[in-house]
Design a protein around this motif. Structure first.
Motif, short mmCIF file in Angstrom:
data_model
loop_
_atom_site.label_atom_id
_atom_site.label_comp_id
_atom_site.label_asym_id
_atom_site.label_seq_id
_atom_site.Cartn_x
_atom_site.Cartn_y
_atom_site.Cartn_z
N LEU A 4 -34.57 20.44 -15.52
CA LEU A 4 -34.95 19.59 -14.27
C LEU A 4 -35.92 20.57 -13.54
CD1 LEU A 4 -34.78 17.03 -12.84
CD2 LEU A 4 -32.73 18.14 -11.51
N PHE A 5 -37.01 20.14 -13.53
CA PHE A 5 -38.12 20.96 -12.73
C PHE A 5 -38.25 20.30 -11.52
CE2 PHE A 5 -38.97 22.72 -16.89
CZ PHE A 5 -39.61 23.92 -16.60
N VAL A 6 -38.18 21.01 -10.29
CA VAL A 6 -38.49 20.77 -8.83
C VAL A 6 -39.87 21.44 -8.50
CG1 VAL A 6 -37.44 20.60 -6.59
CG2 VAL A 6 -35.92 20.43 -8.65
N ARG A 7 -40.67 20.38 -7.79
CA ARG A 7 -41.58 21.12 -7.04
C ARG A 7 -41.23 21.37 -5.77
NH1 ARG A 7 -46.91 18.75 -3.99
NH2 ARG A 7 -47.94 20.78 -3.65
N HIS A 8 -41.54 22.85 -5.29
CA HIS A 8 -41.09 23.28 -4.02
C HIS A 8 -41.31 22.26 -2.79
CE1 HIS A 8 -45.12 24.18 -2.54
NE2 HIS A 8 -45.38 24.49 -3.72
N GLY A 9 -40.44 22.49 -1.75
CA GLY A 9 -40.67 21.58 -0.56
C GLY A 9 -41.88 21.78 0.06
N GLN A 10 -42.51 20.98 1.07
CA GLN A 10 -43.75 21.25 1.58
C GLN A 10 -43.80 22.81 2.09
OE1 GLN A 10 -44.45 19.58 5.26
NE2 GLN A 10 -46.46 18.49 4.62
N ALA A 11 -45.03 23.42 1.75
CA ALA A 11 -45.20 24.75 2.27
C ALA A 11 -46.06 24.59 3.44
CB ALA A 11 -45.79 25.56 1.14
N SER A 12 -46.47 25.49 3.98
CA SER A 12 -47.43 25.90 5.54
C SER A 12 -48.70 25.73 5.32
CB SER A 12 -46.78 26.91 6.20
OG SER A 12 -45.29 26.91 6.65
N ALA A 13 -49.24 24.69 4.55
CA ALA A 13 -50.77 24.65 4.55
C ALA A 13 -51.33 24.63 6.20
CB ALA A 13 -51.10 23.23 3.92
N GLY A 14 -52.55 25.15 6.24
CA GLY A 14 -53.40 25.29 7.45
C GLY A 14 -52.70 26.47 8.43
N THR A 15 -51.72 27.28 7.76
CA THR A 15 -51.21 28.23 8.69
C THR A 15 -51.60 29.56 8.08
OG1 THR A 15 -49.33 28.80 7.99
CG2 THR A 15 -49.25 26.77 9.51
N ASP A 16 -51.49 30.68 8.89
CA ASP A 16 -51.73 32.02 8.26
C ASP A 16 -50.83 32.47 7.11
OD1 ASP A 16 -53.37 32.62 10.38
OD2 ASP A 16 -52.04 33.46 11.62
N ASP A 17 -49.76 31.87 6.92
CA ASP A 17 -49.01 32.17 5.67
C ASP A 17 -48.49 30.79 5.14
OD1 ASP A 17 -47.34 33.17 3.89
OD2 ASP A 17 -45.59 34.03 5.35
N TYR A 18 -49.15 30.57 4.07
CA TYR A 18 -48.58 29.36 3.28
C TYR A 18 -47.41 29.35 2.42
CZ TYR A 18 -48.98 25.72 -0.31
OH TYR A 18 -48.89 24.69 -1.05
N ASP A 19 -47.15 30.75 2.17
CA ASP A 19 -45.89 30.83 1.32
C ASP A 19 -44.52 30.60 2.02
OD1 ASP A 19 -44.82 30.91 -1.41
OD2 ASP A 19 -44.83 33.18 -1.19
N VAL A 20 -44.49 29.60 2.80
CA VAL A 20 -43.13 29.44 3.58
C VAL A 20 -43.10 28.12 3.49
CG1 VAL A 20 -44.06 29.82 5.84
CG2 VAL A 20 -41.97 30.21 5.44
N LEU A 21 -41.80 27.54 3.60
CA LEU A 21 -41.65 26.09 3.76
C LEU A 21 -41.91 25.69 5.30
CD1 LEU A 21 -38.36 25.15 1.70
CD2 LEU A 21 -40.74 25.53 0.90
N SER A 22 -42.35 24.43 5.40
CA SER A 22 -42.39 23.89 6.79
C SER A 22 -41.05 23.36 7.28
CB SER A 22 -43.54 22.88 6.71
OG SER A 22 -43.09 21.63 5.83
N GLU A 23 -41.10 22.93 8.27
CA GLU A 23 -39.61 22.17 8.57
C GLU A 23 -39.33 21.05 7.69
OE1 GLU A 23 -37.84 20.06 12.54
OE2 GLU A 23 -39.57 21.35 12.82
N ARG A 24 -40.66 20.13 7.57
CA ARG A 24 -40.26 19.20 6.57
C ARG A 24 -39.85 19.70 5.47
NH1 ARG A 24 -45.16 14.94 6.97
NH2 ARG A 24 -44.38 14.76 8.96
N GLY A 25 -40.47 20.73 4.84
CA GLY A 25 -40.15 21.25 3.57
C GLY A 25 -38.84 21.95 3.27
N PHE A 26 -38.14 22.20 4.39
CA PHE A 26 -36.66 22.54 4.47
C PHE A 26 -35.91 21.40 4.21
CE2 PHE A 26 -37.99 26.78 6.10
CZ PHE A 26 -37.57 27.75 5.35
N ALA A 27 -36.30 20.20 5.26
CA ALA A 27 -35.38 18.94 5.11
C ALA A 27 -35.61 18.39 3.96
CB ALA A 27 -36.16 18.10 6.25
#
Length: 226
Positions: A4-27
């Motif tokens: 079972l493959f999962v694409r990660h939650g939404q990351a932080s596009a448009g910020t200085d550090d893309y490689d971190v989940l956004s609030e929506r990605g955590f949800a």
């Protein structure tokens, strides 16, 4: 074997550090964990790419399991499931194609414009038309395929894999015998925290289901692509 493959939650596009989940990605990730735990999903192994967004997705899923008194196996890192260097691909395409309609249109912003830019950049990368990209399209595909074959080897088991859209789409391309354009279209179709099933057959990995969001069925506002 069930993978079972999962694409990660939404990351932080448009910020200085893309490689971190956004609030929506955590949800998205917490809700996925709640659904998996509540519907009786148990795994013999958990594997993830080495990126922070992969780890944060796993940790959010694991915390939801813990809330229901359940536990996931400790995750091991498989660098073969790391995403390609999207900054090198997209920035390189834009530098070398300033007059391309997708590049010009991207300056206006918006989801449609971003999708057009990604589609054009991935197409150019697949045709080796972008200078300075540290990993070629073919090398990326071979890396992902090799990681998938290593995972599929050995005893039968149920495995949860946290990774990225480019990785999952190249595995599906290999499993289904698609051309590069088909792989790009699959990549762009994947939603954040979407589920994709693969099964081991005598001839290799086979795709079982694609891009499911049972954990977000009641909240279209959590459906994201980038």
């Amino acid at each position: 074997m069930s993978l079972l493959f999962v694409r990660h939650g939404q990351a932080s596009a448009g910020t200085d550090d893309y490689d971190v989940l956004s609030e929506r990605g955590f949800a998205q990730s917490r809700r996925l964990g709640q659904w998996l735990a509540a519907t009786g999903h148990e795994f013999d192994e958990v594997v993830m790419g080495g990126m922070r967004r992969h780890r944060q997705t796993f940790e959010s899923i694991a915390s939801s399991y813990a809330e229901q008194g359940k536990a996931l196996p400790a995750a091991r890192i498989e660098r073969g499931f790391d995403e390609f260097d999207h900054h090198a691909v997209f920035d390189g395409f834009m530098r070398g194609n300033a007059d391309h309609p997708a590049v010009v249109g991207s300056h206006a912003g918006g989801l449609m414009a971003l999708g057009a830019l990604i589609h054009a950049a991935l197409g150019a990368w697949a045709e080796d038309r972008i200078a300075g990209v540290p990993e070629s399209w073919s090398d990326f595909g071979a890396r992902v395929r090799d990681a998938g074959e290593r995972l599929a080897g050995g005893r039968e088991r149920k495995v949860l894999v946290l990774t990225s859209g480019g990785v999952i789409s190249r595995l599906a391309q290999h499993a289904m015998g698609l051309n590069d354009r088909g792989a790009i279209d699959l990549n762009l179709s994947l939603r954040n925290s979407g589920l994709c099933e693969f099964h081991l057959r005598p001839y290799g990995m086979a795709l079982g289901s694609w891009n499911a969001l049972p954990h977000l069925h009641d909240d279209r506002g959590l459906w994201t692509y980038y």
